[in-house]
Write an enzyme that holds these catalytic residues in place. Structure first.
Site, short mmCIF file in Angstrom:
data_model
loop_
_atom_site.label_atom_id
_atom_site.label_comp_id
_atom_site.label_asym_id
_atom_site.label_seq_id
_atom_site.Cartn_x
_atom_site.Cartn_y
_atom_site.Cartn_z
N ASP A 109 74.42 39.54 -10.95
CA ASP A 109 74.85 38.43 -11.79
C ASP A 109 76.04 37.68 -11.15
OD1 ASP A 109 74.49 37.24 -14.50
OD2 ASP A 109 76.58 37.84 -14.75
N HIS A 162 65.61 33.60 -17.68
CA HIS A 162 66.11 33.66 -19.07
C HIS A 162 67.20 32.63 -19.35
CE1 HIS A 162 68.87 35.78 -16.57
NE2 HIS A 162 69.76 35.77 -17.54
N ASP A 163 67.68 31.91 -18.35
CA ASP A 163 68.77 30.95 -18.54
C ASP A 163 68.29 29.50 -18.56
OD1 ASP A 163 70.80 32.84 -18.62
OD2 ASP A 163 71.11 32.79 -16.46
N ASP A 208 69.72 44.74 -13.52
CA ASP A 208 70.73 43.70 -13.47
C ASP A 208 72.09 44.35 -13.22
OD1 ASP A 208 71.81 40.98 -14.03
OD2 ASP A 208 69.90 40.75 -15.08
N GLU A 235 72.51 36.33 -7.80
CA GLU A 235 72.48 35.02 -8.44
C GLU A 235 73.54 34.22 -7.70
OE1 GLU A 235 72.78 33.04 -12.90
OE2 GLU A 235 74.22 34.56 -12.29
C1 NOJ Z 1 74.21 34.61 -15.57
C2 NOJ Z 1 73.23 35.25 -16.49
O1 NOJ Z 1 71.94 35.05 -16.01
C3 NOJ Z 1 73.47 34.66 -17.85
O2 NOJ Z 1 72.46 34.98 -18.77
C4 NOJ Z 1 74.82 35.10 -18.32
O3 NOJ Z 1 75.13 34.47 -19.54
C5 NOJ Z 1 75.91 34.75 -17.31
N1 NOJ Z 1 75.52 35.01 -15.96
C6 NOJ Z 1 77.15 35.55 -17.58
O4 NOJ Z 1 76.92 36.91 -17.28
#
Ligand code: NOJ
Length: 564
Positions: free
Chosen positions: A202, A331-332, A100, A256
């Site tokens: 990210d 994970h989000d 990451d 992302e």
């Molecule tokens: C996206 C990540 O996937 C998430 O878990 C994180 O809280 C935010 N970006 C901030 O880094």
């Protein structure tokens, strides 16, 4: 014409959230040695690439997305020696590693920020976005994880505000400063030289933002967020990053991509532009969200035609150039089977395996999140004390402070909370699902006792796990499943998702019943063939002897090979 062929298009990605994978020390937190212990298991799944959520030194305000030192391993996870051993264990098994890359922001405990906030003339001052207080209060900016939902934090020491689009402990780095970019590139070289194979980047479009900070006349968070990503320099920075770093290695990047629309997609991933290789768009993840909401799900879920439309439109975007990434969870977000399938006992297995079939028969690189292979489900916590996530906890506090409806908030989190995905991996049916011998950092989902565990499914021929392995093997066997052209058949059908994948003379027909009822499907004239050969199904086929007529059981998936 077929796209250029390469390992990261053919690979299947398995995402690991190290904190919740396997704890070998008994402190309740997953660690790198836990992943090392499970490498044979991971290789047995038939996946090729592991994406690790952040494992760098961090105070863990946002579970590692707030990095204190980019070249050090988080103490709870182990040491650099453990990392080196993990990487060589992966290489020995033919697995690649994607790390990451969190560089829109770092931790306020990072040396850069400590220096930056020390004085206005500090050499690191310009590593971050500061607004001197003598200019007045900065224009309102909404923040994801802030208690006041305010992205500007006043810092007394230098009488100025700093920008943090995420938590107050996650100050945004100022990419306009070439020194910041050089620091990032050096750090990426450090990891590439160790042998990593790529980065998941990210919130990468956020690196270029509008730093003129106009007043924004917005009421809802999403109206602000529209201004946060894809600023004027985003392509310049990504191109530079590619030139300076990624192009020098046999590696790939996946961004992302919040805010990247289908019309702009190729500007990021067209091979000629030399920016990034793939990105995760957000059209699917926002499909079943309540209108205007960032975190809440809408009532009634999603409809199949709109689900198909997202995938069909995005497939078309990359039909001639670029390449897509496919994911149903990470994970989000809530768990795959609970969100897109049906996790009641009656439909859980079929819908979990149908969704696996789907990702593994679409064009694009498929990303599976840990536990998807055994059909892990939403935990649906009922008590705020069960949550650990800054996102849920701070929003709870905000609702409380504003006298909002806490019960409604807790109900909504049962479906939407990120921690549905973050409960520990379920290895067996002993206490805490074999994740830890201590007290887990977050409660385990109790369904490990009723079949949702690796041990339970390992030697069962018809388990979700066994099916997953058969499906990954199929994808490996037939290039058409990776590179073949995709065509959606009867996009308006509300129960069945049907498509073909074609590469030269190799052709597949995929039928997926996204419903709780038996469904009937007649193939239109446009799909012609002489013979169909069943390749796989997650259930017994009722009767498919009538030419071009199909009846599917609830959540049944069938893949046929077609012969002319
Ligand atoms: C996206 C990540 O996937 C998430 O878990 C994180 O809280 C935010 N970006 C901030 O880094």
């Amino acid at each position: 014409m077929m796209q250029t062929q390469t390992w990261w298009k053919e690979g299947i990605v398995y995402q690991i959230y190290p904190r919740s994978y396997r704890d070998t020390t008994g402190n309740g937190i997953g660690d790198l040695r836990g992943i090392i212990e499970k490498l044979d298991y991971i290789a047995s799944l038939g996946v090729d690439i592991i994406w690790l959520n952040p494992i760098y030194d961090s105070p863990n305000d946002d579970n590692g997305y707030d990095i204190r030192d980019y070249r050090k391993i988080m103490a709870e996870f182990g040491t650099m020696d453990d990392f080196d051993e993990l990487l060589s264990g992966m290489k020995a098994r033919g697995l690649r590693l994607v790390m990451d890359l969190v560089v829109n922001h770092c931790s306020d405990e990072h040396e850069w920020f400590k220096e930056s906030r020390a004085s206005r003339d500090n050499p690191y001052r310009d590593y971050f976005h500061w607004w001197p207080a003598e200019k007045g209060t900065p224009p309102k900016r909404w923040s994801y994880f802030d208690l006041e939902e305010n992205a500007w934090q006043y810092d007394k020491q230098t009488d100025a505000y700093y920008l943090h689009y995420f938590a107050v402990k996650q100050p945004d780095l100022k990419w306009e400063n070439p020194k910041v970019r050089q620091e990032v590139y050096d750090m990426m070289h450090f990891w590439f030289q160790k042998g990593v194979d790529g980065f998941r980047m990210d919130v990468i479009p956020f690196i270029s933002k509008d730093i003129t900070y106009p007043e924004i006349d917005a009421k809802e968070p999403h109206e602000y967020i529209a201004y946060y990503a894809n600023g004027p320099k985003v392509h310049e920075y990504l191109n530079e990053l590619n030139n300076e770093v990624v192009s020098k290695y046999d590696a790939f990047t996946v961004g992302e991509g919040p805010g990247i629309s289908i019309d702009d997609a190729l500007d990021f991933v067209h091979e000629d532009r030399k920016e990034i290789d793939m990105f995760f768009h957000f059209d699917l993840m926002s499909l079943d969200r309540a209108p205007g909401e960032v975190f809440k799900m809408r009532d009634g879920g999603y409809s199949l035609p709109e689900f198909k439309k997202v995938f069909t439109d995005w497939d078309a975007a990359f039909a001639k150039a670029g390449w897509g990434s496919l994911f149903l969870a990470n994970h989000d977000f809530p768990r795959t089977v609970s969100r897109w399938g049906n996790d009641t006992p009656e439909h859980w297995r079929n819908s979990a395996t149908l969704l696996q079939t789907f990702l593994l028969t679409m064009r694009g690189t498929p990303y599976f999140y840990q536990g998807d292979e055994i059909g892990m489900t939403n935990v649906r916590f009922t008590d705020i004390e069960d949550y650990r996530d800054i996102n849920t906890i701070n929003r709870y506090e905000t609702v409380k402070k504003r006298g909002g409806d806490l019960e409604a908030f807790m109900d909504s989190e049962q479906h939407a909370a990120r921690e549905n995905a973050r409960t520990p991996m379920q290895w067996d049916n002993t206490e805490n699902a074999g994740f830890t011998s201590g007290t887990p950092w977050i409660n385990v989902n109790s369904d490990y006792k009723t079949g949702v565990s690796v041990k339970d499914q390992l030697n069962k021929k018809d388990s979700t796990l066994s099916y997953f392995k058969q499906m990954t093997a199929l994808r490996k066997k037939y290039p058409a499943l990776v590179y073949g052209a995709y065509k959606c058949i009867k996009a308006e059908d509300e129960q069945i998702y049907c498509y073909t994948r074609t590469l030269e003379s190799e052709r597949f027909l995929v039928l997926l019943n996204f419903s709780e009822d038996t469904a009937h499907f007649s193939l239109p004239l446009s799909v012609s063939y002489n013979r169909k050969i069943k390749v796989i199904s997650n259930d017994k086929i009722i009767d498919d002897r009538t030419f071009k007529e199909f009846t599917l059981r609830p959540w049944q998936a069938i893949v046929y090979r077609l012969e002319n």
